[in-house]
Design a protein around this motif. Structure first.
Motif, PDB file in Angstrom:
ATOM      1  N   LYS A 274      -7.440  -5.290  10.124  1.00 49.62           N
ATOM      2  CA  LYS A 274      -6.699  -5.451   8.873  1.00 49.62           C
ATOM      3  C   LYS A 274      -5.527  -6.418   9.065  1.00 49.62           C
ATOM      4  CE  LYS A 274      -6.317  -3.457   4.720  1.00 49.62           C
ATOM      5  NZ  LYS A 274      -7.252  -2.914   3.820  1.00 49.62           N
TER       6      LYS A 274
ATOM      7  N   HIS B  62       4.270   8.162   0.230  1.00 49.47           N
ATOM      8  CA  HIS B  62       4.225   7.800   1.641  1.00 49.47           C
ATOM      9  C   HIS B  62       5.602   7.800   2.304  1.00 49.47           C
ATOM     10  CE1 HIS B  62       0.676   5.766  -0.215  1.00 49.47           C
ATOM     11  NE2 HIS B  62       0.110   6.507   0.724  1.00 49.47           N
TER      12      HIS B  62
ATOM     13  N   GLU C 175      -2.379   4.174   9.482  1.00 51.70           N
ATOM     14  CA  GLU C 175      -3.535   4.037  10.373  1.00 51.70           C
ATOM     15  C   GLU C 175      -4.545   3.054   9.789  1.00 51.70           C
ATOM     16  OE1 GLU C 175      -5.064   7.954  11.045  1.00 51.70           O
ATOM     17  OE2 GLU C 175      -3.443   8.490  12.409  1.00 51.70           O
ATOM     18  N   GLU C 176      -4.774   3.145   8.478  1.00 48.62           N
ATOM     19  CA  GLU C 176      -5.740   2.262   7.820  1.00 48.62           C
ATOM     20  C   GLU C 176      -5.223   0.826   7.734  1.00 48.62           C
ATOM     21  OE1 GLU C 176      -6.318   4.188   4.059  1.00 48.62           O
ATOM     22  OE2 GLU C 176      -7.569   5.764   4.929  1.00 48.62           O
ATOM     23  N   GLU C 177      -3.980   0.660   7.305  1.00 44.96           N
ATOM     24  CA  GLU C 177      -3.441  -0.669   7.018  1.00 44.96           C
ATOM     25  C   GLU C 177      -2.985  -1.450   8.240  1.00 44.96           C
ATOM     26  OE1 GLU C 177      -3.591  -2.222   4.088  1.00 44.96           O
ATOM     27  OE2 GLU C 177      -4.640  -0.463   3.325  1.00 44.96           O
ATOM     28  N   THR C 178      -2.749  -0.770   9.345  1.00 42.52           N
ATOM     29  CA  THR C 178      -2.297  -1.489  10.537  1.00 42.52           C
ATOM     30  C   THR C 178      -3.380  -1.566  11.610  1.00 42.52           C
ATOM     31  OG1 THR C 178      -1.302   0.493  11.515  1.00 42.52           O
ATOM     32  CG2 THR C 178       0.132  -0.908  10.155  1.00 42.52           C
ATOM     33  N   ALA C 179      -4.608  -1.234  11.237  1.00 40.01           N
ATOM     34  CA  ALA C 179      -5.724  -1.405  12.171  1.00 40.01           C
ATOM     35  C   ALA C 179      -5.802  -2.892  12.538  1.00 40.01           C
ATOM     36  CB  ALA C 179      -7.025  -0.939  11.528  1.00 40.01           C
TER      37      ALA C 179
ATOM     38  N   LYS D 209      -1.924   8.482   7.260  1.00 41.81           N
ATOM     39  CA  LYS D 209      -3.244   7.954   6.895  1.00 41.81           C
ATOM     40  C   LYS D 209      -3.171   6.482   6.488  1.00 41.81           C
ATOM     41  CE  LYS D 209      -7.264   8.740   4.055  1.00 41.81           C
ATOM     42  NZ  LYS D 209      -7.764   9.100   2.782  1.00 41.81           N
ATOM     43  N   VAL D 210      -2.254   6.148   5.591  1.00 40.19           N
ATOM     44  CA  VAL D 210      -2.194   4.768   5.106  1.00 40.19           C
ATOM     45  C   VAL D 210      -1.804   3.798   6.215  1.00 40.19           C
ATOM     46  CG1 VAL D 210       0.187   4.629   4.233  1.00 40.19           C
ATOM     47  CG2 VAL D 210      -1.608   3.355   3.101  1.00 40.19           C
TER      48      VAL D 210
ATOM     49  N   SER E  37       0.812  -1.219   0.000  1.00 43.67           N
ATOM     50  CA  SER E  37       0.000   0.000   0.000  1.00 43.67           C
ATOM     51  C   SER E  37       0.846   1.269   0.000  1.00 43.67           C
ATOM     52  CB  SER E  37      -0.916   0.024   1.230  1.00 43.67           C
ATOM     53  OG  SER E  37      -1.772  -1.078   1.218  1.00 43.67           O
TER      54      SER E  37
END
Length: 124
Positions: A107, A63, A100-104, A97-98, A57
């Protein structure tokens, strides 16, 4: 008074250190990368054969700031970052942002389930 001066000096020192953070591999992927990307600093990431579940990602110059495997372009990339404040600020925001989203947690769990599924079917 002396304690306050030391604290002020340390804060200045650490703010200079966190201007650009360099992420390099050891014998495996540098597992601190998500923590670095969540900070408010630009991350210079070394080219690597190693990866974590969310690396697909991540895009160079979106990034993180890419570095050659041998780090021969380190000084050049640091200078680029110094000369491109706006772009670096955008990189930092996008990285936050990425990650935070990808390591939730959900996920990460899904990544493990997918990996285990693939390996299970390969065994049969």
């Amino acid at each position: 008074m002396r304690i306050l001066i030391l604290i002020a000096q340390r804060r200045c020192f650490f703010s200079l250190l966190t201007l650009n953070l360099v992420n390099v591999d050891g014998t495996v992927a540098a597992y601190r990368l998500p923590y670095l990307l969540l900070g408010n600093s630009a991350v210079l990431k070394q080219e690597s054969a190693y990866f974590e579940h969310f690396y697909s990602s991540l895009e160079p110059f979106q990034h993180f700031i890419p570095l050659k495997r041998d780090l021969s372009d380190l000084i050049q990339k640091i200078n680029w970052a110094k000369e491109n404040d706006k772009k670096v600020a955008d990189i930092v925001k996008a990285a936050n942002k990425v990650v935070e989203e990808e390591t939730a947690p959900v996920k990460v769990l899904w990544s493990w389930i997918s990996l285990l599924k693939v390996n299970f079917w390969q065994l049969n």
